[in-house]
Every structure is written in structure tokens, then in C-alpha cells.
Design a protein around this motif. Structure first.
Motif, PDB file in Angstrom:
ATOM      1  N   PRO A 349       0.800  -1.141  -0.119  1.00 28.56           N
ATOM      2  CA  PRO A 349      -0.023   0.004  -0.069  1.00 28.56           C
ATOM      3  C   PRO A 349       0.736   1.367  -0.117  1.00 28.56           C
ATOM      4  N   LEU A 350       1.972   1.496   0.676  1.00 30.02           N
ATOM      5  CA  LEU A 350       2.850   2.279   0.768  1.00 30.02           C
ATOM      6  C   LEU A 350       3.534   2.772  -0.594  1.00 30.02           C
ATOM      7  N   PHE A 351       3.609   1.640  -1.598  1.00 27.06           N
ATOM      8  CA  PHE A 351       3.862   2.055  -2.838  1.00 27.06           C
ATOM      9  C   PHE A 351       2.857   2.765  -3.614  1.00 27.06           C
ATOM     10  N   ILE A 352       1.576   2.545  -3.461  1.00 29.13           N
ATOM     11  CA  ILE A 352       0.624   3.217  -4.179  1.00 29.13           C
ATOM     12  C   ILE A 352       0.381   4.757  -3.699  1.00 29.13           C
ATOM     13  N   ILE A 353       0.703   4.801  -2.373  1.00 29.59           N
ATOM     14  CA  ILE A 353       0.643   6.289  -1.567  1.00 29.59           C
ATOM     15  C   ILE A 353       1.684   7.064  -2.286  1.00 29.59           C
ATOM     16  N   LEU A 354       2.955   6.542  -2.383  1.00 31.95           N
ATOM     17  CA  LEU A 354       4.227   7.150  -3.072  1.00 31.95           C
ATOM     18  C   LEU A 354       3.805   7.609  -4.318  1.00 31.95           C
ATOM     19  N   LEU A 355       3.415   6.628  -5.201  1.00 31.92           N
ATOM     20  CA  LEU A 355       3.215   7.050  -6.640  1.00 31.92           C
ATOM     21  C   LEU A 355       2.172   8.219  -6.606  1.00 31.92           C
ATOM     22  N   ASP A 356       0.840   8.402  -6.020  1.00 27.87           N
ATOM     23  CA  ASP A 356      -0.024   9.235  -5.980  1.00 27.87           C
ATOM     24  C   ASP A 356       0.588  10.708  -5.536  1.00 27.87           C
ATOM     25  N   GLU A 357       1.391  10.481  -4.354  1.00 26.47           N
ATOM     26  CA  GLU A 357       2.120  11.822  -3.948  1.00 26.47           C
ATOM     27  C   GLU A 357       3.144  12.344  -4.913  1.00 26.47           C
ATOM     28  N   TYR A 358       3.777  11.448  -5.806  1.00 23.14           N
ATOM     29  CA  TYR A 358       4.703  11.994  -6.694  1.00 23.14           C
ATOM     30  C   TYR A 358       4.107  12.749  -7.814  1.00 23.14           C
ATOM     31  N   GLU A 359       2.885  12.166  -8.031  1.00 24.11           N
ATOM     32  CA  GLU A 359       2.181  12.928  -9.086  1.00 24.11           C
ATOM     33  C   GLU A 359       1.602  14.171  -8.852  1.00 24.11           C
ATOM     34  N   ARG A 360       1.097  14.287  -7.654  1.00 25.28           N
ATOM     35  CA  ARG A 360       0.650  15.430  -6.964  1.00 25.28           C
ATOM     36  C   ARG A 360       1.658  16.556  -6.974  1.00 25.28           C
ATOM     37  N   TRP A 361       2.942  16.111  -6.772  1.00 27.35           N
ATOM     38  CA  TRP A 361       4.051  16.997  -6.806  1.00 27.35           C
ATOM     39  C   TRP A 361       4.374  17.801  -7.989  1.00 27.35           C
ATOM     40  N   THR A 362       4.706  16.434  -8.815  1.00 28.76           N
ATOM     41  CA  THR A 362       5.358  16.818  -9.889  1.00 28.76           C
ATOM     42  C   THR A 362       4.555  16.907 -11.392  1.00 28.76           C
ATOM     43  N   GLY A 363       3.286  16.209 -11.225  1.00 23.46           N
ATOM     44  CA  GLY A 363       2.588  16.242 -12.429  1.00 23.46           C
ATOM     45  C   GLY A 363       2.935  15.196 -13.623  1.00 23.46           C
ATOM     46  N   ASP A 364       3.817  14.139 -13.207  1.00 26.65           N
ATOM     47  CA  ASP A 364       4.476  13.260 -13.985  1.00 26.65           C
ATOM     48  C   ASP A 364       3.288  12.116 -14.634  1.00 26.65           C
ATOM     49  N   VAL A 365       2.545  12.488 -15.391  1.00 29.39           N
ATOM     50  CA  VAL A 365       1.609  11.623 -15.842  1.00 29.39           C
ATOM     51  C   VAL A 365       1.900  10.483 -16.423  1.00 29.39           C
TER      52      VAL A 365
END
Length: 683
Positions: A349-365
């Protein structure tokens, strides 16, 4: 590790005593290590048959150290007619410049000897005091000592050479030297660590940073990373010092993956200089607002090694994210399951949390779309293999009772999960923070599905599942008469009722009912859990409480950073500031480098934080702690194309200014100021 000195760069690190010596030990990992193998187990300097004593140690740089030494007992320093400087560095290989200075008024002859040995011990052999299976051979020339270890296809070598003539024997090198009055003699010793691959090639030489590099190149590379981070200006010297030290340590803790040849963040020195699912993810969350470019290699590596089969030995299951990856002998011969090992229930679950948080900061769609199958597989694991009892809760029980981990949450020592009276529950165990992570992962995955994957039906389903989980959790885990959440549910659904720091992770995840948040906060900042230096892992009135027990009473900086983030999320800004203030006050006693853990003694009892005897330092998620605390104090939160800045700086901390915060918005500045600048830090 207080009396030990370490240097590191990339995949190689060295741990010695404060004279620079390495003595054979299976009690603690002193030595020269690379890719989980000890390439030097003995490196002992004598002059005229005498050991030397430290006058001073210069260890300000992560990859190099200087030892200033004198012969004889410490009481004889004033009469010493000679001194020695050991100037050493990890520059791909290991180099030591040895200088003997003659302070006498006449020429003096010295016998300088370095005892050398390599046991090629795997880190797990050191931990478990196991002896080698393969065979070590020694060969010599006039200027070189070569130690070779073979066990079938496993082949490692240590090659030691000197820049000046030496008498070489199987146990080391001897230098018979004459040094003129008020002059010096110098030699440079070079130690190559060779890791042979399946085709007989040196794997290190194939990596971008694997060969020898100059100290200037290492310094420039580390400085380039530090220069990319936001610039901090503040009135609080502990914060400024901790921030500087964190950036320096993050630069040093990067290592190269053999599989991808990219730079990843190692979990910590000395035991964990490799990729860890949980540790690497949480460190990435801490670092993300400051150096977002460090995050994608970790995400991609974890996705690439995601479980795809059922393997009892490795605790592997389809969709599961790894726990730990090792390159040593015991993993290669399947004496340990770490090639990789999947024994953690929270990394998925932490993997999913990190991926979402990363997009929220960077916009790396693009990364979000690329990893859609991996996120779906992780969610499927949570609902199937992760739900061992079919109760809708994440729980764990190793498939490998011989060498697998028993506790597969972040508190993974054997006694970390207990009832208040000290009893240990059976398996499977569903710890409370796992349910919080699962809740948050589903909420975040729903956003990804609706926004980027074009699957609103899947998003709706995930949100319904998350809402149901939150409702059930608040019913099943809440201990009404004590007004806190149980540490876990046992196999029969009974509450494991110990009061622990895990409840702070629940605030971070958002699974706590708003009506109960204040009660949780009261426990976290109450005297049973809060030591004055931070939140203890276990409350002091619980049966297994031990202020110097690994997970049963110590204070973990990373744990406190997550708790502070959770307090901030629920609007308890002053309480979050208390934890930030306590952590930064503690950092002063560790020269700005927060260790893995320190003792849980009350602040009014010790007046300073007491070191935990074998804490890793530097450790990645402790190194990331000051960065997350900065985020909390400045109230940084991405929202669409903007960064929300809502500071709440603790009293007495004065001004905090963070310039050039990177993200999808470009770069922005944040400024906060405490309400009472005259109050001293730490109260």
C-alpha cells in the motif's frame, strides 16, 4: 556506533574504530564492505610493534576521513617523537594515504606494519555468526597482496597494493623506513574490491559510478545534488544544521543498482546499504518536496521487482512489493531469501501512496500511466493474499517459518507486537497502521483511476471499499474504555491492546474518525508516550516497555515525522509543532544527524537524548525526518497546479524561509515565522 567511524560512497563503505583500525569481528560489522560482502576484515596499523592512539578524527565528509595518531599510551602523548596521519577515502575503491612524521632532532628508523585480512563474510553471516563455506586463497607479489574467495560460481577478490616498496606476506605488509629529522614518509595503499559476475567480468566496472573516481568528482557530484535542493534560511540553528546534514547524508546514501545501473537511496549504514521497500518509500515521501528527481528510480525499481508468483521461501505473492534486496553470498545460494525478499505487509500500500504523492507534486502523468498495471496488481494483492483471514483487513504471517520475518510491519522485531500485559499474539496479525495505509492507498488509487486511467467505475469501487474499511476499522479497533486504537487484531479478531506510536500513523492515513482524533492526540502527546524528546514506540506503562528496547520504548525520528504529518493533517498544528521542536532539539546532541533510534527516557530524567547502542547512522528515513518536519511547519501541500503554504512555526523558532521549492508549479518560496520569537527552542 558512537566510537566507530564510517565512510561511504555508492555501494562501498568502511567502518573502523577511532584509530582507523579494523579488527576481526562477528559481533558488529566493522570492515570494508561492497555489495553485502566484507572485503577487509582486518586492517591494523602498528609502529615499532605498538598500536596507535587517536589524537583527533576529521570525519566531516562522508567519503573521506583523516585520523591523527600517536604511538604509545595516551598519557605519553607529550613525549611522542613521532605521529601518524591516516588520510583515507572511498573513491570507487578504498585508498589510504599513510604519513609518518618524525618530530625528533635526528633521523629515526621505524617499522610500520599493517595487518591485513579478508574473510569475505556476508552481512547475514556477521549478524548470525555463521562461518564461511567457500575457500579463501592468498597470493603475493613484491607490491601486491591478493585475497581470493570462491564458492562455486561465487567469486570475490580483494587486491591491495602500495605506492612504495613493502615486504608482503600472507597477513599484511611491512615497511622498514628511515625518516630524516623533522621530516615525513608517505605511502598510498590502494584496495580494490572485485565482484565477479557470471561471465567472469567485474560487475563494479560495468556500473556508471562503479570504477575509481577522484575525491573532487565525488565532491562535485554530491554538491550538485545539494545545490538543487531548496535553500533554507532560518533563525533556528538546530534546524539549519539538521537540514545541511540531511542533504549531505542523502547525497552519500545513494547507491547503484546492479539490475538497472541507476542511483537509489540505501536504507542505512551499516546493516542496510541496499534497497528496502518500506524504508525507501517512506524516505522518498520525506524527500519528495525537496529533491523529486530522486524518486522515480525507486518507484520504477520497486515496480520492476513486484511479485509475480507464489514463492514460500521468499514470501513472494503476485502484486506484492518487495521488502529487501541483497547481493551477497547467502542470498545467492538461497540460504537467505533476500534475492529479493517480500516479507513486509506495508510496502505494497505504501507503494501506491508514494506514486500518487509523486504525481501530485510533479505532474508526471506518464509514469502514472506506465505503472497502472502495477498499481492494479498491488490493489489486487491487498484484497486477496494480503487479506489472509478474509476479514477485509491487511494482515501477515510468513510463508517461510525457517528464515522469514515473523513481524512484517515496520516494527519487525520479535517482541514489538504485544498485548498491554506483555503476552505475544499468534499469527496472522493485523496491525492498525496497515489498515490506515490500505485505506489511504485505495483513496489515492481511486484518484489515479478517475483522473488518468479513464476508469470511473473502478474509482467508485475503490472509494466504497475505503469507506467501508474506515467504518469497520473504527468499530473493531477502537478500545472504548481506554479511548485509543488497538495496536492490532489477533487471529481471532481480539484487540491487541498495547498503547503504541502506531496510532500516530493512523492520523497520517486519514482513517481516524474526526470525533476521535483529539483522544488519539492526547495519548500521543501525553506522558506515557511522549518522552519530551519525541513519541516512544511503546507507552511506558505497558508490560514490555523498555526505554532501550528496539521497538518497545525507544524514540524513532522517522516515526515522529509521520506522526507530526498526521497531526498536521487533522489540524493539530501546535501539537505537530511540539514534535518538530522536540526532534530538532534532540538533533543538537547528534551533531545534526538524527540516528535510527534513541532511548525513550524522559527528558527531565536525562537532560539529553541517550543513544541507542547499535542504531544505524546515517539512516535514510531518519535523514529524511528534518525535511518532512520542514514541510509540516511550513504547511506545504500540493493542490492542482499550485502549492498551498500555510505555516505554523513552533514558538521560539523564529523565521523559516525555504526558497525554490520544486514542483509542477515551477519553483516557489515559502516563509513562516513563529508567534513568540523570544521563547528559546525546546522550551
Amino acid at each position: 556506533m558512537k566510537d566507530l567511524v564510517s565512510i561511504l560512497d555508492g555501494n562501498t563503505f568502511l567502518v573502523s574504530d577511532r584509530t582507523g583500525d579494523i579488527e576481526p569481528s562477528y559481533d558488529f560489522p566493522t570492515g570494508l564492505f561492497s555489495f553485502d560482502t566484507r572485503f577487509l576484515s582486518k586492517w591494523m596499523l602498528t609502529m615499532n610493534g605498538q598500536r596507535l592512539h587517536a589524537l583527533s578524527v576529521d570525519d566531516n565528509e562522508s567519503y573521506r576521513t583523516r585520523f591523527f595518531l600517536a604511538p604509545g599510551e595516551p598519557t605519553h602523548y607529550l613525549d611522542a617523537k613521532a605521529s601518524v596521519i591516516r588520510n583515507r577515502a572511498i573513491v570507487g575503491s578504498f585508498e589510504e594515504e599513510l604519513t609518518v612524521l618524525n618530530h625528533a632532532g635526528e633521523e629515526v628508523e621505524f617499522t610500520v606494519r599493517i595487518e591485513m585480512a579478508a574473510d569475505f563474510a556476508d552481512l547475514f553471516e556477521i549478524k548470525n555468526a555463521r562461518q564461511k563455506v567457500g575457500r579463501t586463497t592468498v597470493s603475493m607479489t613484491d607490491s601486491e597482496l591478493r585475497l581470493t574467495y570462491r564458492r562455486e560460481a561465487f567469486h570475490r577478490e580483494t587486491v591491495i597494493s602500495s605506492s612504495t616498496p613493502a615486504t608482503v606476506d600472507p597477513a599484511g605488509m611491512t615497511f622498514q623506513i628511515r625518516v630524516p629529522r623533522n621530516s615525513e614518509w608517505t605511502t598510498t595503499l590502494h584496495v580494490s574490491t572485485i565482484v565477479y559476475g557470471a561471465r567472469g567480468e567485474d560487475i563494479r566496472a560495468t556500473l556508471p559510478y562503479g570504477g575509481s573516481r577522484s575525491a573532487d568528482a565525488i565532491r562535485a557530484e554530491q554538491q550538485e545534488l545539494i545545490d538543487r535542493a531548496p535553500k533554507l534560511g532560518c533563525d533556528c540553528e538546530p534546524l539549519a544544521g539538521a537540514y545541511r546534514r540531511s542533504l549531505n547524508d542523502l547525497a552519500a546514501l545513494r547507491y547503484e543498482s546492479i539490475a538497472l545501473g541507476v542511483r537509489l537511496l540505501a536504507a542505512g549504514l551499516p546493516w542496510f546499504m541496499t534497497l528496502f521497500g518500506r524504508d525507501s518509500i517512506i524516505t522518498s515521501l520525506q524527500v519528495l518536496p525537496f529533491l523529486p528527481e530522486l524518486i522515480p528510480p525507486t518507484i520504477v525499481m520497486l515496480a520492476g521487482l513486484q511479485g509475480h508468483r507464489v514463492d514460500d521461501f521468499r514470501d513472494e505473492e503476485p502484486g506484492k512489493i518487495l521488502h529487501e534486496l541483497r547481493y551477497g553470498e547467502t542470498a545467492g545460494f538461497e540460504e537467505q531469501p533476500h534475492s529479493p525478499y517480500y516479507g513486509s505487509a506495508d510496502s505494497t500500500p505504501l507503494f501506491i501512496i508514494l506514486l500518487d504523492e509523486y504525481e501530485r507534486w510533479t505532474g508526471d502523468v506518464q509514469l502514472i500511466k506506465r505503472l497502472e498495471p502495477h498499481v492494479r496488481a498491488a490493489l489486487e494483492w491487498m484484497d486477496t493474499y494480503g487479506d489472509l483471514l478474509g476479514t477485509g483487513y491487511l494482515c501477515y504471517q510468513t510463508r517461510n517459518p525457517e528464515t522469514g520475518l515473523g513481524n512484517q510491519c515496520w516494527k519487525d522485531s520479535w517482541d514489538s507486537i504485544s498485548y498491554a500485559d506483555g503476552r505475544i499474539p499468534g499469527f496472522p496479525r493485523a496491525t492498525c497502521e496497515l489498515q490506515g495505509y490500505a485505506y489511504d492507498a485505495k483513496i489515492r488509487a481511486a484518484r489515479l483511476a478517475r483522473t488518468f486511467w479513464g476508469d470511473p467505475a473502478y474509482a467508485d469501487r475503490l472509494e466504497r471499499e475505503a469507506a467501508s474499511l474506515k467504518q469497520r476499522f473504527n468499530h473493531d479497533f477502537w478500545i472504548a474504555d481506554r479511548e485509543y486504537y488497538a495496536l492490532a487484531l489477533d487471529a481471532d479478531g481480539r484487540k491487541v491492546d498495547a498503547l503504541s506510536s502506531n496510532i500516530g500513523h493512523l492520523l497520517w492515513s486519514g482513517i481516524v474518525d474526526e470525533s476521535r482524533a483529539g483522544k488519539v492526540v492526547g495519548h500521543l502527546l501525553g506522558p506515557r508516550l511522549f518522552s519530551g524528546w519525541g513519541v516512544r514506540t511503546l507507552a511506558e506503562d505497558q508490560s514490555r516497555y523498555n526505554p532501550i528496547g528496539y521497538h518497545v520504548g525507544t524514540v524513532w525520528p522517522f516515526d515522529n515525522s509521520i506522526i507530526a504529518w498526521g497531526l498536521w493533517r487533522y489540524g493539530f498544528r501546535d501539537e505537530a509543532g511540539q514534535i518538530c521542536d522536540a526532534m530538532l532539539a534532540a538533533s543538537r546532541y547528534f551533531q545534526g544527524r538524527l540516528p535510527e533510534a534513541f532511548a525513550g527516557y524522559a527528558r527531565d530524567l536525562t537532560d539529553y537524548p541517550v543513544e541507542y547502542p547499535t542504531a544505524c547512522s546515517p539512516q535514510a528515513w531518519s535523514t529524511g525526518t528534518p525535511l518532512l518536519l520542514l514541510r509540516v511547519m511550513l504547511g506545504l501541500e500540493p493542490q492542482g497546479e499550485h502549492l498551498i503554504i500555510d505555516p505554523a512555526v513552533p514558538p521560539g523558532m523564529g523565521r523559516i524561509e525555504l526558497l525554490d521549492i520544486p514542483g509542477r508549479w515551477g519553483r516557489v518560496d515559502a516563509l513562516g515565522r513563529s508567534r513568540d520569537p523570544d521563547e528559546p527552542l525546546g522550551g
